[in-house]
Scaffold this active site. Structure first.
Site, PDB file in Angstrom:
ATOM      1  N   LYS A  36     171.686  17.535 100.498  1.00 40.62           N
ATOM      2  CA  LYS A  36     170.122  17.218 101.163  1.00 40.62           C
ATOM      3  C   LYS A  36     169.891  18.008 102.294  1.00 40.62           C
ATOM      4  O   LYS A  36     168.968  18.599 102.294  1.00 40.62           O
ATOM      5  CB  LYS A  36     169.681  15.804 100.883  1.00 40.62           C
ATOM      6  N   ARG A 131     167.760  -0.585 105.831  1.00 37.42           N
ATOM      7  CA  ARG A 131     166.813   0.329 105.003  1.00 37.42           C
ATOM      8  C   ARG A 131     166.738  -0.144 103.736  1.00 37.42           C
ATOM      9  O   ARG A 131     166.493  -1.286 103.430  1.00 37.42           O
ATOM     10  CB  ARG A 131     167.774   1.875 105.141  1.00 37.42           C
TER      11      ARG A 131
HETATM   12  C1  PLP Z   1     171.918  11.049 103.289  1.00 39.55           C
HETATM   13  C2  PLP Z   1     172.657   9.916 102.657  1.00 39.55           C
HETATM   14  C3  PLP Z   1     174.064  10.244 102.502  1.00 39.55           C
HETATM   15  C4  PLP Z   1     174.895  11.175 103.103  1.00 39.55           C
HETATM   16  O1  PLP Z   1     174.889  10.636 104.539  1.00 39.55           O
HETATM   17  P1  PLP Z   1     175.765  11.587 105.552  1.00 39.55           P
HETATM   18  O2  PLP Z   1     175.723  10.758 106.623  1.00 39.55           O
HETATM   19  O3  PLP Z   1     175.208  12.971 105.595  1.00 39.55           O
HETATM   20  O4  PLP Z   1     177.217  11.552 104.937  1.00 39.55           O
HETATM   21  C5  PLP Z   1     174.419   9.148 101.698  1.00 39.55           C
HETATM   22  N1  PLP Z   1     173.833   8.113 100.977  1.00 39.55           N
HETATM   23  C6  PLP Z   1     172.406   8.024 100.958  1.00 39.55           C
HETATM   24  C7  PLP Z   1     171.890   7.108 100.247  1.00 39.55           C
HETATM   25  C8  PLP Z   1     171.941   9.172 101.724  1.00 39.55           C
HETATM   26  O5  PLP Z   1     170.260   9.016 101.773  1.00 39.55           O
END
Ligand code: PLP
Length: 587
Positions: A36, A131
């Site tokens: 992302k 969250r």
């Molecule tokens: C962005 C995201 C991740 C990845 O997080 P990082 O810290 O970049 O490894 C994993 N799970 C969810 C639900 C996320 O939104």
């Protein structure tokens, strides 16, 4: 290119992915590679997959479409819990989604059922970060309702920590997730494929060997991209920390005071600026600003250089302590934190440029002829390259090697070039200067009318190069007419098209610059294919044609020139000369 450039070292990225999948694999944990922060950029996703991630995680549907359009077929997990209004597109385009709301899950189930599908979901449990997630006390109740929804299958449970509340993964909360997995399997006779323990903040616990064995998946983004875990922000040993680098050009260097002169009010962003007097400074201005990147997250690669501030389009740096002082026109590089990377990736002003082991593209040194060229054509070409210090070699197989533009005889170079490409993760862009889009859908059409549709696998599914040539990197330039089918394909695939009307409105320079940006972004270079049909009445003038090719030649992004299917006459020869970099006053 003159604007800010974000370079991406795909080899290092792949090595980081290999490293984390190795660490996780030893503990039977699969890795969902999260793209992302790179907006689902296809070459990034491919590097992660080559590094062993078994699925991709994305938070936005746009990014998922982007991956799919570029031929990425691996399973995709939707990370952000779905909005009620998007359930139809999710069940048809996503392999598994993270969920926490009964009404949404109900709607997903109905939407899937209507289409004869069963949509896989992972139920998120909130273990304290506040969250997304079902509150643990409600979990059994929610699951008892969901198991009766025929359009969804509970494929797993998961949690997300260290995002809002900063809560660290621990033996306790991970143990609780593992416990819930056991309990749900027992109570509801479920078979949970995923017990997804979290993101890059889970890595320290995993490395300490304290992750409960029931946790069998992590969703990892930042650790792969930036080589650090996110619980304590520590660098991870054996990971590259410089996969990404942003550089911009110095547009002013002057010695000026460190204190503004006159009464001070607000700065450009409504803040009250504060300055300390450090005497005279050697100050530089770079052509990058807040419209391109989150400047607070930039770290100069030159340790003696510091950032003074920024406005929308200018970054001010202090060069006073730099030992070898740069000049106007030099480029200055920065590494980026997560926020800066996200902003640079999102900004359309920043060119994304993958770097390969052989370096970046530079001007051609030789020209290979691929396919048959008439003896007249050969003579023309010899004359064309004479002044340019280029060798002509004949090649049987298209070997884009490093920076050798290829021309073509009668065989269509575009498809051959794509078929013969050696490196796996590398992709190319395409600028096609022609009067028609070449997107015909009938196999009976002459190849010139269906070259692009053929390359994209729309005619014969056996021939499909969309992994190497993404629609997002295709530009059609100079289009004078398109069939209704072609027009709707252009819209559907989101292929950037500049019609003659656009050329009139924007001017040839702007159109060409935009084309290069679009075609080169995220690719290893551009295939340039042009036809004289784009010139002539209602088309490009000969002068416009040359100007466009001059800009393209100067961009150092052309890997391959395709003029197959057209006779090599003296006018085409002149176009070729220009495209290879010949200038009126010499190089
Ligand atoms: C962005 C995201 C991740 C990845 O997080 P990082 O810290 O970049 O490894 C994993 N799970 C969810 C639900 C996320 O939104």
């Amino acid at each position: 290119m003159s604007g800010p450039i974000l370079t991406i070292d795909l080899e290092k990225l792949k090595a980081n992915a290999e490293r984390i999948t190795g660490i996780c694999g030893k503990r039977s944990v699969s890795v969902t590679g999260v793209t992302k922060v790179c907006c689902g950029m296809p070459p990034v996703a491919r590097a992660l997959l080559e590094g062993g991630v078994t699925s991709l995680g994305e938070s936005r549907m746009e990014n998922i479409y982007r991956l799919r359009a570029s031929g990425v077929t691996s399973p995709v997990m939707l990370l952000r819990i779905p909005p009620l209004s998007a359930v139809e597109e999710i069940v048809t385009n996503v392999d598994v989604s993270l969920n926490s709301e009964l009404s949404v899950i109900q709607a997903l189930s109905s939407a899937a059922l209507e289409r004869g599908l069963i949509h896989k979901i992972i139920l998120m449990v909130d273990l304290g970060d506040l969250r997304e997630g079902i509150w643990p006390g409600d979990l059994l109740n929610v699951v008892s309702r969901v198991v009766d929804m025929p359009g969804v299958k509970i494929a797993g449970i998961g949690t997300n920590l260290t995002c809002y509340g900063g809560v660290l993964p621990s033996v306790e909360n991970m143990g609780a997730l593992a416990g819930w997995a056991d309990q749900l399997e027992g109570k509801f006779s479920l078979d949970l494929e995923w017990v997804s323990g979290g993101n890059s903040s889970a890595i320290p616990l995993l490395l300490k060997g304290k992750m409960p064995s029931r946790i069998n998946n992590l969703r990892i983004g930042e650790a792969i991209m930036l080589g650090r875990e996110t619980a304590y922000g520590e660098a991870l040993t054996g990971f590259s920390r410089n996969v990404f680098s942003l550089n911009a050009e110095l547009i002013e260097i002057k010695t000026k005071p460190s204190l503004p002169i006159g009464d001070t009010g607000m700065d450009a962003f409504g803040g009250k600026p504060f300055f300390t007097d450090k005497g005279e400074l050697l100050r530089g201005i770079l052509n990058v600003g807040r419209e391109d990147v989150a400047v607070d997250g930039l770290i100069p690669e030159e340790p003696n250089l510091s950032i003074l501030g920024a406005s929308s389009d200018h970054l001010l740096v202090d060069l006073t302590a730099v030992t070898s002082v740069p000049e106007v026109g030099d480029r200055i590089s920065f590494s980026l934190n997560y926020g800066a990377l996200l902003a640079a990736m999102t900004s359309s002003y920043v060119l994304k440029q993958p770097v390969f082991p052989g370096g970046v593209i530079s001007s051609p040194r030789s020209v290979s002829i691929f396919g048959k060229l008439s003896s007249h054509g050969r003579k023309c070409l010899r004359r064309a390259v004479e002044d340019l210090d280029l060798n002509i070699v004949k090649s049987e197989k298209v070997d884009l090697g490093r920076f050798t533009p290829l021309l073509a005889g009668r065989r269509p170079l575009l498809t051959s070039a794509l078929a013969d490409m050696e490196t796996r993760s590398e992709s190319l862009g395409l600028i096609m200067i022609d009067s028609t889009p070449s997107l015909g859908l009938s196999g009976k059409l002459p190849l010139g009318r269906r070259l692009l549709s053929t390359s994209l696998g729309l005619i014969d599914p056996e021939i499909n190069f969309s992994q190497r040539l993404s629609p997002e990197n295709i530009v059609l330039l100079g289009v004078k007419k398109a069939d209704p089918d072609e027009a709707s394909l252009i819209r559907k695939l989101n292929i950037k098209t500049f019609t003659m009307e656009d050329v009139d409105l924007l001017g040839i320079r702007e159109v060409t610059m935009r084309s290069i940006r679009r075609a080169a972004s995220g690719t290893g270079g551009i295939i340039l294919r042009f036809s004289r049909r784009a010139a002539g009445p209602q088309g490009l003038t000969s002068r416009e044609f040359h100007f466009m090719l001059e800009i393209l030649a100067g961009s150092d992004t052309i890997r391959c020139l395709d003029i197959s299917g057209y006779p090599m006459d003296s006018e085409i020869c002149q176009f070729v000369e220009t495209a290879l970099g010949k200038k009126i006053l010499g190089r």
